[in-house]
Design an enzyme around this catalytic site. Structure first.
Site, PDB file in Angstrom:
ATOM      1  CG  HIS A 142      -1.719   1.234   1.459  1.00  0.00           C
ATOM      2  ND1 HIS A 142      -1.412   2.058   2.292  1.00  0.00           N
ATOM      3  CD2 HIS A 142      -2.850   1.565   0.474  1.00  0.00           C
ATOM      4  CE1 HIS A 142      -2.377   3.045   2.273  1.00  0.00           C
ATOM      5  NE2 HIS A 142      -3.113   3.108   1.400  1.00  0.00           N
ATOM      6  CG  HIS A 144      -0.445   9.732   0.544  1.00  0.00           C
ATOM      7  ND1 HIS A 144      -0.669   9.691   2.152  1.00  0.00           N
ATOM      8  CD2 HIS A 144      -1.666   9.312   0.145  1.00  0.00           C
ATOM      9  CE1 HIS A 144      -1.852   8.991   2.217  1.00  0.00           C
ATOM     10  NE2 HIS A 144      -2.347   9.036   1.063  1.00  0.00           N
TER      11      HIS A 144
END
EC number: 3.1.4.11
Length: 584
Positions: A118, A164
């Protein structure tokens, strides 16, 4: 026999003798039973391998090889007690049945658990750490087969960065990540790598991505026939040395301040060096979900939202080259979870749910989730408030058939140890064949059902050694040798999950616990054996001494040497346990 000196107060010192490893009483008894006048001949060793070690296919040649490896040149006619003990405690006496790929690899991808990362580019927390290609390389070298990249326009909006989104993370160029994947995809496993792209790009930049991916991956890239959807996923064997792209549409992000995320995630990180015990490894408690849901099925982790509104948009606007890259389509149909779990006989796809969404859905739709995963891929990802990059209990997802249980590989702790333990199976290739109980279409497995005990795993913890060689003599205790104890248990379905503990042995570098534990298993196909060693400390938190997690279905019965690993999952140089594993 050596001595160690420890300080006591300011002006006194204490000396302790350091003893050497000696065979436990049960090992001596077994040696007596399988030896003649103090010598275990090759024929007697073969009997021991068959009777005690349960190696039914053992041969006299294998027994002779053990004798040759464990004895001096002058004693090749058999084993004396010391040589027998040396053989049992050697790292070659592995607790796993096979260190090679041995499962059927010709079934569709949906029939396998796949080692999944992830936000694979993050070096630390989800909010402010650096983005880099180095964590991707490290993950691939550990056998991870699914790499996730969040792709965004760069600051000039003429190139592509990986970061991110809506956080303080520093970007890394997409091209660096793609090159790292190309160079290291098959370092430890020939089986396929899936790259999931969280796409936040304009059609113009999507065309750039298509060009980059095609140029960098070249013949490694697997794409479906032009204009066609996959009706069934290919097998890992068919896809050897291939890279697949899985993507979903651009998404709108909810606004959330950094302070909000910090407040939500502050208490979620592991507080001890080895990680606090994961609550759902002890019991499964759904009351929190019910009390906190407020009827809202949305999850806070917006960067994993599959929304088919966006899917229509990307198919309309995306350049043809970009659409052609997509080997595994992602999408979340309108209409709630029941629509998401509908199985299309003419098309397979990937669905993403957060850990919280899966838990909520499993309350009512457990069997439907299992049925969906028999043909389609289900990816489960950490909830958005895990800003410290902590992880969750993967067994809940695995027991519902989820193939891609996405983990923060930098999030050290017990959850990650269990993940690493699962994928030590099948030769560490990153693909584990799902048990038949999750694949039966005529009798769909119900993860919530109470089942009878299938087998019982008996674990005898004889002793441990190696800390003396790997650590300074004051590493665990400044004033005396360490006081070790072992925790041993099962991570599995809720009925099987348990943790037990040996007594603490004081002032001993070579603890000999000699304790027996039994674990009744209702679903041994999904059970993992957990072992941890800690050093008791009266005034502070206990020190970490090593850990290992192993898939129960791959355990070799008999007396085995079990090497322990550190917090990162890296094998310790010398630390190991002598254990006996039996199914009774």
């Amino acid at each position: 026999m050596s001595k160690q000196t420890y300080k006591v107060c300011f002006c006194f010192r204490r000396r302790y003798r350091h003893t050497v490893s000696v065979a436990p009483a049960e090992i001596k008894t077994l040696f007596d039973n399988y030896s003649d006048k103090g010598l275990m001949t090759t024929d007697l060793l073969l009997r021991f391998l068959i009777d005690v070690q349960k190696q039914d296919k053992a041969t006299k040649e294998e027994a002779q090889d053990i004798v040759n490896a464990s004895s001096s040149l002058l004693h090749r006619n058999g084993l004396h007690l010391d040589a027998f003990f040396k053989y049992l405690f050697a790292v070659t006496n592995s607790p796993l049945s096979s260190l090679e790929v041995h499962q059927d690899m010709d079934a569709p991808l949906s029939h396998y658990f796949i080692y999944t990362g992830h936000n694979s580019y993050l070096t630390g927390n989800q909010l402010s750490s650096d983005c880099s290609e180095l964590p991707i390389i490290e993950a691939l070298k550990k056998g991870v087969r699914v790499i996730e990249l969040d792709i965004w326009p760069n600051s000039d909006e003429d190139g592509i960065d990986v970061l991110h989104g809506r956080t303080l993370t520093s970007p890394v160029e997409l091209i660096k990540c793609l090159r790292a994947i190309r160079e290291h995809a098959f370092d430890v496993s020939d089986y396929p790598v899936v790259v999931t792209l969280e796409d936040h790009l304009t059609p113009k930049l999507q065309a750039k991505v298509a060009e980059m991916v095609t140029d960098i991956f070249g013949e490694m890239l697997f794409t479906p026939p032009s204009g066609e959807c996959l009706k069934e996923f290919p097998s890992p064997a068919f896809l050897k040395k291939r890279i697949m792209i899985s993507t979903k549409p651009p998404k709108e992000y909810k606004a959330a301040t950094d302070d909000d995320l910090v407040k939500k995630g502050r208490d979620l990180g592991d507080k001890e060096v080895w990680g606090r015990e994961v609550p759902s490894f002890i019991r499964r408690d759904r009351s929190v979900d019910k009390n906190d849901s407020n009827g809202d099925d949305d999850d806070d982790d917006d960067d994993d939202d599959d929304d088919d509104d966006g899917d229509d948009k990307i198919k309309k606007n995306a350049p043809p080259e970009y659409k052609h890259l997509i080997a595994i389509e992602a999408g979340k149909p309108k209409g709630g979870i029941t629509e998401c779990l509908k199985v299309d006989p003419d098309k397979v796809r990937r669905l993403s749910l957060s850990e919280e969404q899966l838990e909520k859905a499993s309350e009512k739709y457990a069997k439907q989730i299992v049925r969906f995963t028999q043909r389609n891929l289900l990816r489960v990802y950490p909830k958005g408030t895990r800003i410290t990059s902590s992880n969750y209990n993967p067994l809940i997802a695995w027991s519902h058939g989820a193939q891609m249980v996405a983990f923060n590989m930098q999030g050290l702790g017990r959850s990650l140890w269990v993940m690493q333990g699962m994928f030590r199976g099948n030769g560490g290739c990153g693909y584990i064949k799902k048990p038949d109980l999750l694949l039966k279409s005529n009798a769909v497995f119900d993860p919530e059902a109470t089942l009878p005990v299938k087998t019982t795993l008996r674990v005898t913890i004889y002793m441990g050694e190696g800390w003396y060689y790997d650590f300074p003599h004051t590493h665990f205790d400044r004033y005396s040798p360490p006081d070790f104890y072992t925790r041993v248990g099962i991570a599995g379905v809720p009925a099987d999950t348990v943790m037990k503990k040996t007594k603490t042995l004081e002032d001993n570098w070579i603890p000999a616990w000699d304790e027996v534990f039994e674990f009744p298993l209702t679903v041994p196909e999904l059970a993992l054996l957990r072992i941890e060693v800690h050093e008791y400390d009266m005034s502070e938190k206990d020190d970490f001494g090593g850990q290992i997690c192993l898939p129960v279905w791959e355990l070799r019965q008999g007396i085995r040497a079990v090497p322990l690993r550190n917090q990162d999952g890296v094998k310790c140089r010398s630390v190991k346990l002598l254990v006996r594993l039996e199914f009774v």
